[in-house]
Scaffold this motif. Structure first.
Motif, PDB file in Angstrom:
ATOM      1  N   PHE A   1       0.867  -1.115   0.234  1.00  0.00           N
ATOM      2  CA  PHE A   1       0.064   0.069  -0.036  1.00  0.00           C
ATOM      3  C   PHE A   1       0.929   1.305   0.000  1.00  0.00           C
ATOM      4  O   PHE A   1       0.530   2.033  -0.553  1.00  0.00           O
ATOM      5  CB  PHE A   1      -1.120   0.023   1.092  1.00  0.00           C
ATOM      6  N   GLU A   2       1.922   1.339   0.635  1.00  0.00           N
ATOM      7  CA  GLU A   2       2.894   2.300   0.725  1.00  0.00           C
ATOM      8  C   GLU A   2       3.341   2.687  -0.765  1.00  0.00           C
ATOM      9  O   GLU A   2       3.741   3.950  -1.009  1.00  0.00           O
ATOM     10  CB  GLU A   2       4.027   2.276   1.705  1.00  0.00           C
ATOM     11  N   GLU A   3       3.487   1.513  -1.572  1.00  0.00           N
ATOM     12  CA  GLU A   3       4.049   1.704  -2.810  1.00  0.00           C
ATOM     13  C   GLU A   3       3.032   1.830  -3.986  1.00  0.00           C
ATOM     14  O   GLU A   3       3.269   1.662  -4.929  1.00  0.00           O
ATOM     15  CB  GLU A   3       5.228   0.612  -3.065  1.00  0.00           C
ATOM     16  N   SER A   4       1.830   1.687  -3.430  1.00  0.00           N
ATOM     17  CA  SER A   4       0.580   2.007  -4.069  1.00  0.00           C
ATOM     18  C   SER A   4       0.637   0.522  -5.314  1.00  0.00           C
ATOM     19  O   SER A   4       0.293   0.970  -6.334  1.00  0.00           O
ATOM     20  CB  SER A   4       0.397   3.289  -4.887  1.00  0.00           C
ATOM     21  N   LYS A   5       0.799  -0.486  -4.650  1.00  0.00           N
ATOM     22  CA  LYS A   5       0.822  -1.524  -5.403  1.00  0.00           C
ATOM     23  C   LYS A   5      -0.563  -2.547  -5.449  1.00  0.00           C
ATOM     24  O   LYS A   5      -0.607  -3.645  -6.040  1.00  0.00           O
ATOM     25  CB  LYS A   5       1.992  -2.484  -5.284  1.00  0.00           C
ATOM     26  N   GLU A   6      -1.395  -2.117  -4.682  1.00  0.00           N
ATOM     27  CA  GLU A   6      -2.548  -2.636  -4.328  1.00  0.00           C
ATOM     28  C   GLU A   6      -3.392  -3.177  -5.544  1.00  0.00           C
ATOM     29  O   GLU A   6      -4.305  -3.853  -5.666  1.00  0.00           O
ATOM     30  CB  GLU A   6      -3.490  -2.324  -3.147  1.00  0.00           C
ATOM     31  N   GLU A   7      -3.420  -1.974  -6.570  1.00  0.00           N
ATOM     32  CA  GLU A   7      -4.102  -2.347  -7.893  1.00  0.00           C
ATOM     33  C   GLU A   7      -3.473  -3.080  -8.811  1.00  0.00           C
ATOM     34  O   GLU A   7      -3.936  -3.350  -9.681  1.00  0.00           O
ATOM     35  CB  GLU A   7      -4.507  -0.972  -8.369  1.00  0.00           C
ATOM     36  N   ASP A   8      -2.145  -3.446  -8.521  1.00  0.00           N
ATOM     37  CA  ASP A   8      -1.198  -4.254  -9.662  1.00  0.00           C
ATOM     38  C   ASP A   8      -1.517  -5.655  -8.711  1.00  0.00           C
ATOM     39  O   ASP A   8      -0.818  -6.190  -8.065  1.00  0.00           O
ATOM     40  CB  ASP A   8       0.169  -4.010  -9.407  1.00  0.00           C
ATOM     41  N   LEU A   9      -2.528  -6.411  -9.229  1.00  0.00           N
ATOM     42  CA  LEU A   9      -2.865  -7.578  -8.808  1.00  0.00           C
ATOM     43  C   LEU A   9      -1.902  -8.605  -8.914  1.00  0.00           C
ATOM     44  O   LEU A   9      -1.746  -9.674  -8.008  1.00  0.00           O
ATOM     45  CB  LEU A   9      -4.252  -8.144  -9.035  1.00  0.00           C
ATOM     46  N   VAL A  10      -1.052  -8.487 -10.113  1.00  0.00           N
ATOM     47  CA  VAL A  10      -0.124  -9.737 -10.032  1.00  0.00           C
ATOM     48  C   VAL A  10       0.937  -9.325  -9.182  1.00  0.00           C
ATOM     49  O   VAL A  10       1.362 -10.270  -8.345  1.00  0.00           O
ATOM     50  CB  VAL A  10       0.497  -9.691 -11.676  1.00  0.00           C
ATOM     51  N   ARG A  11       1.463  -8.191  -8.902  1.00  0.00           N
ATOM     52  CA  ARG A  11       2.457  -7.964  -8.050  1.00  0.00           C
ATOM     53  C   ARG A  11       2.091  -8.114  -6.530  1.00  0.00           C
ATOM     54  O   ARG A  11       2.856  -8.786  -5.616  1.00  0.00           O
ATOM     55  CB  ARG A  11       3.036  -6.646  -8.138  1.00  0.00           C
ATOM     56  N   ALA A  12       0.745  -7.849  -6.192  1.00  0.00           N
ATOM     57  CA  ALA A  12       0.428  -7.798  -4.966  1.00  0.00           C
ATOM     58  C   ALA A  12       0.167  -9.364  -4.651  1.00  0.00           C
ATOM     59  O   ALA A  12       0.552  -9.776  -3.315  1.00  0.00           O
ATOM     60  CB  ALA A  12      -0.970  -7.161  -4.923  1.00  0.00           C
ATOM     61  N   THR A  13      -0.488 -10.272  -5.527  1.00  0.00           N
ATOM     62  CA  THR A  13      -0.408 -11.495  -5.107  1.00  0.00           C
ATOM     63  C   THR A  13       0.691 -12.282  -5.172  1.00  0.00           C
ATOM     64  O   THR A  13       0.909 -13.069  -4.170  1.00  0.00           O
ATOM     65  CB  THR A  13      -1.166 -12.294  -6.429  1.00  0.00           C
ATOM     66  N   GLU A  14       1.753 -11.868  -5.834  1.00  0.00           N
ATOM     67  CA  GLU A  14       3.101 -12.420  -5.500  1.00  0.00           C
ATOM     68  C   GLU A  14       3.696 -12.092  -4.089  1.00  0.00           C
ATOM     69  O   GLU A  14       4.143 -13.082  -3.291  1.00  0.00           O
ATOM     70  CB  GLU A  14       4.286 -11.783  -6.579  1.00  0.00           C
ATOM     71  N   ILE A  15       3.593 -10.966  -3.672  1.00  0.00           N
ATOM     72  CA  ILE A  15       4.020 -10.460  -2.208  1.00  0.00           C
ATOM     73  C   ILE A  15       3.211 -11.168  -1.307  1.00  0.00           C
ATOM     74  O   ILE A  15       3.773 -11.764  -0.124  1.00  0.00           O
ATOM     75  CB  ILE A  15       3.886  -8.842  -2.109  1.00  0.00           C
ATOM     76  N   ILE A  16       1.899 -11.238  -1.495  1.00  0.00           N
ATOM     77  CA  ILE A  16       1.014 -11.993  -0.407  1.00  0.00           C
ATOM     78  C   ILE A  16       1.459 -13.339  -0.274  1.00  0.00           C
ATOM     79  O   ILE A  16       1.445 -14.234   0.828  1.00  0.00           O
ATOM     80  CB  ILE A  16      -0.301 -11.646  -0.747  1.00  0.00           C
ATOM     81  N   SER A  17       1.554 -13.983  -1.617  1.00  0.00           N
ATOM     82  CA  SER A  17       1.847 -15.447  -1.534  1.00  0.00           C
ATOM     83  C   SER A  17       3.328 -15.882  -0.843  1.00  0.00           C
ATOM     84  O   SER A  17       3.279 -16.861  -0.194  1.00  0.00           O
ATOM     85  CB  SER A  17       2.136 -15.991  -2.973  1.00  0.00           C
TER      86      SER A  17
END
Length: 298
Positions: free
Chosen positions: A213-229
């Motif tokens: 969220f600090e890097e505003s990546k929450e709308e980049d689902l591919v990148r956000a999913t990678e981080i969460i995974s």
């Protein structure tokens, strides 16, 4: 008139299930489908018992039917407190009366549809499913109208209440707006979603999730999913689709907290079956609240 016991059982199981399902919704009590089915079978078995032993008149009495309703509610909802039990019982009676009223209405307009004898509701073969269907639709419409009126009358849009969120060793206290427009649910568990500003909750989030969220990546689902995974909190996080909050076809990143507390003092209510949806913008212009709470949680 010929009575087919298998059809009679199925009819009563279906109607009992619908009544218990509506009771769970109106009482805001989350019950498994297995429990609802078990309570439905209890009610249906009573009807079969009356057919097999019609000479036992005591089971046709009002007392017997009240005891049956007590047993059905106890088996289905197993409320731990007497006050909770009586509240659910009252809602169960209201639900039953609404369904019965809808069924009587269709019997009135279709005189060949069925009859009531010795306290048992019979539906003739040529109309049984159509009448049950239209009765159920009518009940849904009635409940929807009255529920909206109740929310409009007793749950004001400007109602803010205290909210505590507990996640691992972190605790956040904030204020939530009871938002009648918040009907978000987790698509996996159907748990209600509380929408919370990221800035209000970031201190209890893991660092890798904060970075999204600090890097505003929450709308980049591919990148956000990678981080969460790759996060050790992977099993606690969800992706929740939404079509509000100023954006259509959006996706919220959410997580399952240990529990939340709603309200304060004697009105405090703890909820564990809930999802926190993280919103990376401001919800209130004047900062009066930091979260949107579904009315079903109040």
């Amino acid at each position: 008139m010929e009575i087919y016991i298998d059809i009679l059982i199925l009819q009563n199981v279906v109607m009992n299930y619908l009544i218990l399902f509506m009771t769970s919704k109106l009482s805001k009590t989350r019950i498994s489908n297995l429990r609802l089915l078990l309570g439905s079978l209890v009610g249906a078995s009573y009807v079969v018992f009356l057919l097999l032993f019609p000479e036992m008149k005591i089971y046709y009495t009002t007392v017997a039917k009240i005891l049956l309703s007590l047993f059905i509610v106890a088996v289905t909802f197993y409320p731990p407190e007497f006050k909770s039990f009586m509240r659910i019982l009252a809602i169960f009676y209201i639900s039953t009366f609404i369904f019965a009223g809808a069924a009587f209405a269709f019997l009135y307009f279709n005189k060949t549809g069925g009859l009531i004898q010795n306290g048992i509701f019979y539906i003739f073969a040529d109309s049984k499913w159509s009448m049950m269907f239209f009765s159920s639709v009518t009940v849904c419409i009635i409940v929807k109208i009255f529920w909206d009126l109740i929310q409009e009358r007793f749950i004001k849009d400007n109602l803010c209440i205290p909210l505590k969120i507990v996640f691992e060793n972190g605790i956040i206290d904030l204020h939530a707006l009871v938002d009648t427009g918040n009907s978000l649910h987790d698509p996996l568990t159907n748990a209600p979603v509380v929408v919370v500003e990221f800035n209000a909750i970031k201190d209890i989030l893991p660092k890798d999730i904060q970075n999204i969220f600090e890097e505003s990546k929450e709308e980049d689902l591919v990148r956000a999913t990678e981080i969460i995974s790759d996060s050790k909190w992977f099993s606690r996080f969800r992706l929740i689709p939404f079509t509000s909050l100023g954006k259509e076809n959006g996706m919220l990143i959410g997580f399952k907290p240990d529990y939340i507390e709603i309200g304060e003092n004697t009105d405090k209510k703890g909820v564990s079956d809930v999802i926190i949806g993280i919103y990376n913008r401001t919800l209130s212009k004047n900062n009066n609240y930091n979260a949107l709470l579904s009315p079903e949680l109040v």
